[in-house]
Enzyme design. Structure first.
Site, mmCIF file in Angstrom:
data_model
loop_
_atom_site.group_PDB
_atom_site.id
_atom_site.type_symbol
_atom_site.label_atom_id
_atom_site.label_comp_id
_atom_site.label_asym_id
_atom_site.label_seq_id
_atom_site.Cartn_x
_atom_site.Cartn_y
_atom_site.Cartn_z
ATOM 1 N N ASP A 111 0.861 -1.184 0.000
ATOM 2 C CA ASP A 111 0.000 0.000 0.000
ATOM 3 C C ASP A 111 0.899 1.237 0.000
ATOM 4 O O ASP A 111 1.737 1.404 0.891
ATOM 5 C CB ASP A 111 -0.925 -0.008 1.220
ATOM 6 C CG ASP A 111 -1.995 1.064 1.127
ATOM 7 O OD1 ASP A 111 -1.625 2.246 1.077
ATOM 8 O OD2 ASP A 111 -3.190 0.728 1.117
ATOM 9 N N LEU A 112 0.732 2.103 -1.012
ATOM 10 C CA LEU A 112 1.531 3.325 -1.082
ATOM 11 C C LEU A 112 1.131 4.268 0.058
ATOM 12 O O LEU A 112 -0.059 4.414 0.359
ATOM 13 C CB LEU A 112 1.344 4.016 -2.429
ATOM 14 C CG LEU A 112 1.697 3.183 -3.675
ATOM 15 C CD1 LEU A 112 1.553 4.032 -4.936
ATOM 16 C CD2 LEU A 112 3.104 2.618 -3.576
ATOM 17 N N ASP B 285 -4.236 2.394 -4.907
ATOM 18 C CA ASP B 285 -2.779 2.468 -4.728
ATOM 19 C C ASP B 285 -2.237 1.215 -4.056
ATOM 20 O O ASP B 285 -1.220 1.248 -3.380
ATOM 21 C CB ASP B 285 -2.408 3.703 -3.915
ATOM 22 C CG ASP B 285 -3.045 3.700 -2.531
ATOM 23 O OD1 ASP B 285 -3.952 2.870 -2.292
ATOM 24 O OD2 ASP B 285 -2.643 4.520 -1.689
#
Length: 951
Positions: A575-576, A618
């Protein structure tokens, strides 16, 4: 020898006559003619006529041109300035007159011309010595003059070149110098007998050998002629011709005939050799099989072309094309039993080794080709059955049959270091060959760039020596048509190759047939490419070109089901950390660009056997196959470090990215794919909650993961409740405080669990927002509210609907609301939409745009929980609200806390100044109503006034 010397007028004396006789002897000797006649005529003087060797019984020859008399052939040569003419009679036909003899005679007559002209101009007699010298040095064969003892009196340069001796070295030597050691005696005795007249022949040809200076024995053809030379007595003029080139030519002819015979006998096609009139000379076994006649029967009695139904007109048409020497076409043919069938006939005229005209016929039964042509329309319109490999094989085989060709290739073009054609089907006349790769760099297709047809009717393999395929197939003719998409981009080629020549007049027909096949193949290629594109799109993320979630899940399931002992794998959930900042501050275009760049960074970190996918938003996933725990942790850290050092640039702004990574180790057969993804997601959440930019390995005993696990449980319950329609709408009235006004209700959401119990929003709203279910729930609420209004419920009331911050990011929300209102026939004036202060500030730009659109529809916009953040005062200048709903934290103790009252009074004045209604929330005691009226609050909402009830 028959010799007549006519000296009427005494224009030529005996010396001159002897010189001319010598020349005639050499001419006849060199040409091999049976009879020679030379007539010389000086102006004003009697002619000189010399004749040698007229065959008995020969008819009188004409005087003007070449003509045959019996089995003889006559050549005439006119001398310069009308001084005379030379006539030669040769056996057999004109074809037997060699070009070498023609060249030699013309050379000797030019010598005679020169001597005659010179003697006439200067008034001198012809000189035998000068004439002999000129003849010797101009001859193309070896010449020497021998006296009675066998001594060499004269020789020429050609003989010197053959033997290695110079002319001077040969002069005065005995003939034994040039003979093998064992032959001088016999040869000398034979020469003396010839000179003595014991051998009564003008010419004495024989095959002998001469010895060179190196001792090498050279096979030669020797011809002697007896002449009288002044001062030397009877002599022999000897012609010596080197037989080595002749033997080499004979061997070449024999080898060529052997190759032709092997081809003729073993050809799969019927082959015949005929005379110009059509009489059959030879027939191969394939012709016997095709027509049902034996070779002896076909050739018996000069039988003509009985197997061609209209052979007379065929021979006339063939004769009309005599100069071209080649004809190809289709003709009706007939077997011995009378059965007719269509045939392809190739005719070629040529001269055999004896110079006689012959015609070769190659014939092929094209019944199958005709049947294939009948099927062309079905193929072209797509009614032919089959697809994929079966379809392309059908096309290749039918194409070869339709064109009567040996080979047919359907190929798809692909670009590598060099352009190549990969065969989709390749038919070689007997069977389908395995897939081949055809290099185009040195082929006839090398320069083709569009829809042009390539056609080479003859000797294509010779013209393209570096085309390996053409050399392997011994190709003679070649035709190819590009396969193009609607934009004229070349997709591939149809290629037809044959081991026989193809007439130019056939090229138009071939192109027409190819175009019909090509249209169908192009359609199939387009279908396959569209299918491949759909398959790619179905398994790949359109933004990053990585695998999508569906394809990733499929591969993960395959690994979990493969029970291989001792095999370990790893699953990463990424997960960004700062994607939302970029997306909100720079826009979606910049956000999309960032995701593409991040995908590229991570692609550099994984192995070739690993799967990298975008799971949504993302979030990314990596599946590490055959990966130990240490290796999995190493690769996870490598990806995290790469993202931590990656900076995303938008203009002059730089953004650090970073990522939180959840890592799960597993073996096949232990956990389901869904459970592994859940565990990796929990570990990723724990990494993010623990400070971000780190890797967290899943541990079932981790307390933080347990909390997250409970939330995920709620997520599953919410999904099932939405799917099973277990949500309900409640409403709470909003009561006017000072005067009567339109009745209003706030719509509230409840969920019924599996046991039928009602669940309040405080238990599931946070989970719905975290897992982005709220946009779906908000749409569900809007649809149900409009349905209630359409059913006549809540008549005359305005219903107020809450929107979450996530729903504001839905670019299609307004279109959904407008279309739903039209569908149910509800005006926008019946609806109000509430948004919290926090959501309004977080999604300012999108919220402001949505509010303008909703207000144009007639809807009201209410700001919920007003006062929970003072920064909202600034937003009120730019965002037009119809109502401020004052947060309940200021209302609960309003009658007891002066500070709360002061805050509410300030909020009331702001709303009044900006023309907005005010609503007090959480009015749970009747004692609060009086101070609210005093302050001027317009409406109130709470349990003291109305408890929520189903709509």
């Amino acid at each position: 020898m028959n010799k007549v010397v006519d000296l009427h007028g005494k224009a030529y004396d005996a010396a001159e006559t002897a010189a001319v006789e010598l020349l005639c002897t050499i001419i006849r000797q060199q040409s091999g003619c049976q009879w020679l006649s030379l007539r010389l005529q000086r102006p004003g003087a009697a002619p000189l006529r010399i004749e040698e060797g007229r065959p008995p019984g020969t008819a009188c020859l004409g005087t003007d041109s070449e003509q045959a008399s019996g089995n003889c052939f006559e050549r005439r040569f006119q001398l310069a300035q009308g001084l005379g003419r030379l006539r030669l009679l040769h056996s057999s036909t004109p074809e037997e007159w060699s070009p070498e003899a023609e060249t030699l005679i013309r050379g000797l007559t030019r010598l005679l011309d020169r001597e005659l002209e010179l003697s006439t101009r200067l008034g001198l007699s012809l000189n035998k010595e000068s004439l002999l010298e000129a003849v010797l040095n101009s001859a193309e064969t070896g010449l020497l003059v021998l006296d009675y003892s066998g001594r060499i009196l004269r020789s020429n340069r050609k003989l010197a070149e053959m033997t290695g001796y110079s002319v001077d070295e040969l002069s005065g030597q005995g003939i034994e110098l040039l003979l093998p050691q064992e032959t001088p005696g016999p040869v000398q005795r034979q020469l003396r007998a010839y000179l003595d007249g014991a051998i009564n022949r003008k010419h004495l040809p024989s095959e002998q050998v001469v010895r060179t200076t190196q001792g090498r024995l050279l096979p030669v053809w020797v011809t002697y002629a007896r002449v009288e030379l002044a001062g030397s007595g009877p002599c022999l003029v000897t012609t010596i011709q080197d037989l080595a080139p002749l033997r080499a030519a004979e061997r070449a002819v024999q080898e060529s005939e052997a190759r032709f015979r092997a081809f003729f006998e073993n050809s799969m096609d019927a082959a015949l050799i005929t005379e110009p009139g059509g009489s059959i000379l030879h027939a191969n076994p394939a012709a016997e099989t095709l027509f049902g006649y034996s070779e002896a029967e076909l050739c018996a009695g000069g039988r003509s072309l009985v197997f061609i139904e209209d052979d007379e007109n065929f021979l006339k048409a063939l004769d009309a094309r005599r100069e071209r020497g080649f004809w190809r076409g289709e003709l009706p043919l007939r077997r011995r039993n009378g059965e007719s069938f269509p045939g392809d006939v190739v005719c070629t005229r040529y001269l055999d080794s004896s110079g006689r005209e012959r015609t070769s016929l190659v014939l092929r039964d094209i019944t199958e080709k005709k049947r294939a042509q009948d099927a062309l329309q079905a193929i072209a319109t797509g009614t032919a059955s089959g697809s994929g490999e079966d379809f392309f094989r059908l096309i290749a085989r039918q194409l070869a049959t339709a064109l009567g060709a040996r080979y047919a290739l359907v190929g798809e073009l692909f670009e590598g270091t060099r352009p190549q054609l990969k065969s989709l089907a390749f038919w070689d006349g007997r069977e389908f060959r395995s897939t081949i790769t055809y290099e185009l760099s040195h082929s006839p297709l090398a320069m083709n760039t569009g829809r042009e047809t390539v056609h080479i009717g003859r000797e294509v393999a010779r013209h393209y020596p570096e085309d390996a395929l053409l050399q392997t197939l011994s190709a003679e003719s070649y035709t190819a048509l590009p396969l193009c998409d609607p934009d004229d981009n070349v997709l591939g080629f149809l290629v037809v190759i044959d081991d026989r020549p193809m007439a130019e007049e056939q090229s138009g027909e071939i192109r027409n047939i190819l175009s019909i096949f090509a249209a169908r193949v192009e359609t199939e290629l387009e279908r396959i490419r569209a299918q491949e594109a759909l398959s790619y799109e179905a398994s790949h993320d359109h933004l990053t070109n990585l695998l999508n979630r569906r394809a990733f899940d499929r591969r993960l399931r395959a690994l979990t089901r493969a029970e291989q002992a001792g095999t370990e794998h790893a699953l990463l959930y990424i997960d960004l950390d700062r994607f939302k900042i970029v997306n909100d501050s720079c826009g979606h275009v910049a956000g999309d660009d960032m995701l593409r760049q991040v995908a590229g960074v991570m692609s550099q970190c994984v192995r070739g056997s690993d799967y990298l996918a975008r799971l949504g938003g993302d979030e990314f996933g990596v599946l590490l196959q055959n990966c130990s725990r240490d290796k999995g942790l190493h690769l996870s850290s490598k990806i995290m470090e790469a993202l931590r050092h990656f900076q995303f640039r938008v203009g002059d702004r730089h953004f650090d990215v970073g990522a939180s990574i959840g890592l799960v180790h597993f073996s096949g057969g232990e956990e389901s794919s869904a459970e592994l993804l859940r565990q990796a997601d929990l570990a990723c959440y724990a990494a993010k909650e623990s400070g971000r930019n780190q890797v967290r390995v899943y541990d079932a005993d981790d307390q933080l993961l347990r909390v997250r696990h409970q939330e995920i449980g709620w997520f599953e319950r919410l999904r099932h409740a939405l799917k099973e329609d277990r949500f309900l709408l409640f409403g709470q009235r909003i009561i006017p405080l000072n005067k009567e006004g339109q009745a209003r209700r706030e719509v509230l959401l409840r969920m019924r669990n599996e046991e039928g119990e009602l669940i309040l929003p405080r238990d599931f709203i946070l989970t719905a927002e975290r897992y982005e279910i709220m946009p779906d729930l908000d749409r569900w609420v809007i649809d149900r509210v409009l349905r209630h209004l359409a059913d006549g419920l809540c008549t005359g009331e305005m219903l107020s609907i809450n929107l979450s911050g996530l729903t504001l990011d839905d670019s299609e929300l307004f279109s959904f609301i407008r279309q739903s209102c039209r569908h149910y026939g509800i005006k926008g004036e019946r609806l109000a939409f509430e948004i919290t202060e926090t959501a309004a500030m977080t999604h300012y730009a999108r919220a402001n745009a949505l509010f303008r659109e909703l207000r144009q529809l007639g809807c009201e916009i209410h700001l919920d929980d007003f006062g929970s953040g003072l920064s909202s005062f600034g937003y009120l200048r730019n965002m037009q609200f119809d109502c401020l709903k004052i947060d309940g934290s200021f209302i609960r103790k309003l009658d007891k806390n002066p500070e709360d009252r002061a805050m509410v009074e300030a909020m009331q004045r702001i709303g009044q100044t900006m023309g907005m209604q005010t609503v007090a929330e959480f009015v749970e005691r009747p004692e609060l109503l009086a101070p609210l009226r005093e302050i001027g609050i317009h409406r109130a909402q709470g349990f003291a006034l109305h408890r929520p009830e189903p709509l």
